[in-house]
Write an enzyme that holds these catalytic residues in place. Structure first.
Site, mmCIF file in Angstrom:
data_model
loop_
_atom_site.group_PDB
_atom_site.id
_atom_site.type_symbol
_atom_site.label_atom_id
_atom_site.label_comp_id
_atom_site.label_asym_id
_atom_site.label_seq_id
_atom_site.Cartn_x
_atom_site.Cartn_y
_atom_site.Cartn_z
ATOM 1 N N THR A 1 -5.474 2.611 -7.187
ATOM 2 C CA THR A 1 -6.761 2.433 -6.512
ATOM 3 C C THR A 1 -7.624 3.654 -6.775
ATOM 4 O O THR A 1 -7.259 4.768 -6.398
ATOM 5 C CB THR A 1 -6.534 2.224 -5.002
ATOM 6 O OG1 THR A 1 -5.775 1.028 -4.844
ATOM 7 C CG2 THR A 1 -7.843 2.093 -4.245
ATOM 8 N N SER B 1 0.837 -1.202 0.000
ATOM 9 C CA SER B 1 0.000 0.000 0.000
ATOM 10 C C SER B 1 0.872 1.253 0.000
ATOM 11 O O SER B 1 1.950 1.271 0.596
ATOM 12 C CB SER B 1 -0.873 -0.006 1.256
ATOM 13 O OG SER B 1 -1.436 1.271 1.470
ATOM 14 N N TYR C 1 -1.594 5.633 -4.342
ATOM 15 C CA TYR C 1 -2.604 6.660 -4.069
ATOM 16 C C TYR C 1 -2.057 7.953 -4.602
ATOM 17 O O TYR C 1 -0.924 8.327 -4.315
ATOM 18 C CB TYR C 1 -2.870 6.793 -2.564
ATOM 19 C CG TYR C 1 -3.897 5.847 -2.026
ATOM 20 C CD1 TYR C 1 -5.110 5.662 -2.670
ATOM 21 C CD2 TYR C 1 -3.668 5.150 -0.847
ATOM 22 C CE1 TYR C 1 -6.067 4.796 -2.157
ATOM 23 C CE2 TYR C 1 -4.609 4.283 -0.328
ATOM 24 C CZ TYR C 1 -5.816 4.121 -0.991
ATOM 25 O OH TYR C 1 -6.744 3.276 -0.476
ATOM 26 N N HIS D 1 -13.179 -2.469 -1.978
ATOM 27 C CA HIS D 1 -12.274 -1.956 -0.942
ATOM 28 C C HIS D 1 -12.658 -2.585 0.410
ATOM 29 O O HIS D 1 -12.570 -1.947 1.457
ATOM 30 C CB HIS D 1 -12.376 -0.426 -0.865
ATOM 31 C CG HIS D 1 -11.112 0.262 -0.454
ATOM 32 N ND1 HIS D 1 -10.335 0.980 -1.311
ATOM 33 C CD2 HIS D 1 -10.474 0.345 0.739
ATOM 34 C CE1 HIS D 1 -9.294 1.496 -0.676
ATOM 35 N NE2 HIS D 1 -9.343 1.110 0.578
ATOM 36 N N LYS E 1 -7.679 -0.554 -9.683
ATOM 37 C CA LYS E 1 -8.365 -1.315 -8.622
ATOM 38 C C LYS E 1 -9.561 -0.522 -8.094
ATOM 39 O O LYS E 1 -9.420 0.653 -7.762
ATOM 40 C CB LYS E 1 -7.392 -1.592 -7.474
ATOM 41 C CG LYS E 1 -8.012 -2.248 -6.248
ATOM 42 C CD LYS E 1 -6.940 -2.638 -5.234
ATOM 43 C CE LYS E 1 -7.495 -3.268 -3.980
ATOM 44 N NZ LYS E 1 -7.956 -2.286 -2.990
HETATM 45 C C1 FNR Z 1 -7.615 -1.878 2.918
HETATM 46 N N1 FNR Z 1 -7.658 -1.737 1.534
HETATM 47 C C2 FNR Z 1 -6.770 -0.913 0.889
HETATM 48 N N2 FNR Z 1 -6.762 -0.849 -0.470
HETATM 49 C C3 FNR Z 1 -5.887 -0.075 -1.117
HETATM 50 O O1 FNR Z 1 -5.897 -0.038 -2.350
HETATM 51 N N3 FNR Z 1 -4.958 0.641 -0.403
HETATM 52 C C4 FNR Z 1 -4.906 0.615 0.947
HETATM 53 O O2 FNR Z 1 -4.063 1.269 1.563
HETATM 54 C C5 FNR Z 1 -5.843 -0.169 1.637
HETATM 55 N N4 FNR Z 1 -5.847 -0.239 2.997
HETATM 56 C C6 FNR Z 1 -6.695 -1.095 3.657
HETATM 57 C C7 FNR Z 1 -6.618 -1.217 5.042
HETATM 58 C C8 FNR Z 1 -7.438 -2.122 5.695
HETATM 59 C C9 FNR Z 1 -7.322 -2.281 7.170
HETATM 60 C C10 FNR Z 1 -8.348 -2.921 4.960
HETATM 61 C C11 FNR Z 1 -9.235 -3.940 5.640
HETATM 62 C C12 FNR Z 1 -8.434 -2.788 3.591
HETATM 63 C C13 FNR Z 1 -8.589 -2.564 0.739
HETATM 64 C C14 FNR Z 1 -7.948 -3.900 0.406
HETATM 65 O O3 FNR Z 1 -6.932 -3.774 -0.547
HETATM 66 C C15 FNR Z 1 -8.988 -4.901 -0.122
HETATM 67 O O4 FNR Z 1 -9.725 -4.290 -1.147
HETATM 68 C C16 FNR Z 1 -9.915 -5.383 0.991
HETATM 69 O O5 FNR Z 1 -9.177 -5.698 2.146
HETATM 70 C C17 FNR Z 1 -10.713 -6.600 0.561
HETATM 71 O O6 FNR Z 1 -11.703 -6.904 1.492
HETATM 72 P P1 FNR Z 1 -11.560 -8.098 2.554
HETATM 73 O O7 FNR Z 1 -11.428 -9.375 1.801
HETATM 74 O O8 FNR Z 1 -10.389 -7.788 3.406
HETATM 75 O O9 FNR Z 1 -12.837 -8.029 3.361
#
Ligand code: FNR
Length: 394
Positions: free
Chosen positions: A182, A132, A156, A288, A264
């Protein structure tokens, strides 16, 4: 050392049963997702729990994401599945498995080693990793720890274009294979668990290692972050995200990197088409993790229409709600080329650091391998819609 197919799953369960029956050794960690989360929560404070667990709004999408049950696998028998191949070719590299670690920010909230515990597990198992932008570890340090393991950088887009450009340059220099852009988080969703606690980790300087180490970011500060962290955090908050972006702005990323670009956060087939028209090399179907638009379509509900529109032109990644092998199998059957694992690995990390992430990954891969073999398929790239039926068609 990489853990290789074939028969990843058989070897895994054999090892666990042998240890239990011959050596009287119970596994170190729980196996069920809910128990892993409970074990993780014991090591996390309330703020960290709120950050990781939380979806947006009433968490309707977060909950519905996890429901893959409307699609039923129809196993086929006696098809000779002893030599199973789990590898996939993606964006110029062969991945040993159709599973990657999703970009998940601020891993310092989960374990003191943060991303370096996760990257250690990925390297050990040869599971591709996505870092990330909001990591607790700089992109250079994470890349070094990963060595040759496939790695993508999630980008980002800072409203400060110098910082944005610098991130893209650094990712390429550090050896990342692709940029994951993203697009579903130009700002963060309505996160009630954080709002009710008045908690936002970035304000304490967590999760901004890539910014603090960035030359363009540092140039904008009067004092270096080591001397004035508050000013650095303020600048981060000022430049994080850009709500003015349109598809046309993708040309900026295209101009400033030679790496393939994955978009994404796509849920509508028309957006998949627009992404391809504007130069995307891959599409990521994702909600997300239910953290942005509460009440939105779930990721697995969105996948079939996006896959139909993309029709093999570019690869598709899938995430949001994957908790076990059959979930991943269903996503692969509905058109995904690889699956991103989120909260399960995060809770593995909080539960047991690198060993906890390895535990979750090994089990997930074993479950997927066994599901595939038992469904009568010996090559992960051959999993397609013919292996599934929607409940309305039963
Ligand atoms: C994320 N996700 C996320 N996505 C992204 O593109 N950059 C990021 O920094 C983050 N940070 C992040 C932190 C936390 C704590 C979570 C739970 C999620 C989204 C992540 O990439 C992904 O889309 C989700 O985690 C998918 O959902 P599930 O399977 O974890 O429920």
């Amino acid at each position: 050392m990489s853990e290789e197919a074939p028969q990843f799953g058989n070897r895994r369960v054999r090892e666990i049963y042998r240890r239990g029956m011959y050596d009287g050794e119970m596994p170190d960690f729980p196996t069920r997702f809910d128990e892993i989360r409970e074990a993780a929560w014991e090591n996390m404070d309330e703020n960290a729990r709120a950050y990781v667990h939380g979806g947006s709004g009433g968490e309707e999408t977060f909950e519905r994401n996890k429901d893959f049950s409307r699609y039923r696998i129809i196993p086929r028998m006696l098809r000779g599945v002893a030599d199973r191949d789990l590898s996939v070719d993606l964006l110029g590299r062969t991945h040993a498995f159709p599973l990657m670690i999703t970009p998940l920010g601020v891993q310092s909230l989960l374990h003191e080693e943060a991303e370096l515990a996760t990257t250690g597990a990925c390297r050990e198992l040869d599971v591709p990793f996505i870092l990330s932008s909001l990591s607790s570890t700089s992109m250079e340090d994470a890349a070094e720890e990963l060595g040759e393991t496939p790695k993508w950088f999630q980008f980002y887009w800072s409203s400060d274009r110098d910082v944005a450009r610098s991130f893209l340059d650094r990712a390429e220099d550090a050896g990342y294979d692709a940029i994951v852009l993203t697009v579903d988080a130009p700002t963060l969703g309505w996160r009630e668990r954080l709002i009710e606690r008045g908690y936002y980790p970035f304000l304490e300087g967590e999760g901004i290692a890539n910014y603090l180490s960035d030359p363009a970011f540092r140039d904008r500060l009067d004092e270096p972050p080591e001397e004035d962290m508050e000013a650095a955090v303020d600048l981060f908050l000022e430049i994080f995200g850009d709500e003015s972006l349109t598809w046309e702005d993708l040309s900026f990323v295209r101009e400033h990197t030679d790496l393939p670009i994955l978009i994404k956060g796509v849920l509508h087939p028309d957006d998949a088409r627009l992404a391809i028209e504007h130069g995307a090399d891959a599409i990521g179907v994702s909600t997300h993790g239910g953290r942005q638009v509460d009440g939105s379509i779930s990721a697995i509900e969105a996948l079939p229409a996006v896959a139909e529109e993309v029709d093999g032109e570019v690869p598709i990644t899938f995430d949001s709600g994957v908790r076990r092998g059959s979930d991943a199998f269903k996503a692969l059957a509905l058109g995904a080329d690889t699956v991103l694992l989120g909260r399960p690995f995060a809770y593995g990390l909080a539960m047991g650091g690198q060993a906890g992430v390895e535990w979750v990954l090994r089990n997930m891969l074993a479950d997927l391998d066994l599901t595939m073999g038992l469904a009568g398929i010996d090559d992960v790239t051959a999993i397609d819609q013919s292996a599934l039926r929607h409940e309305r068609d039963l």
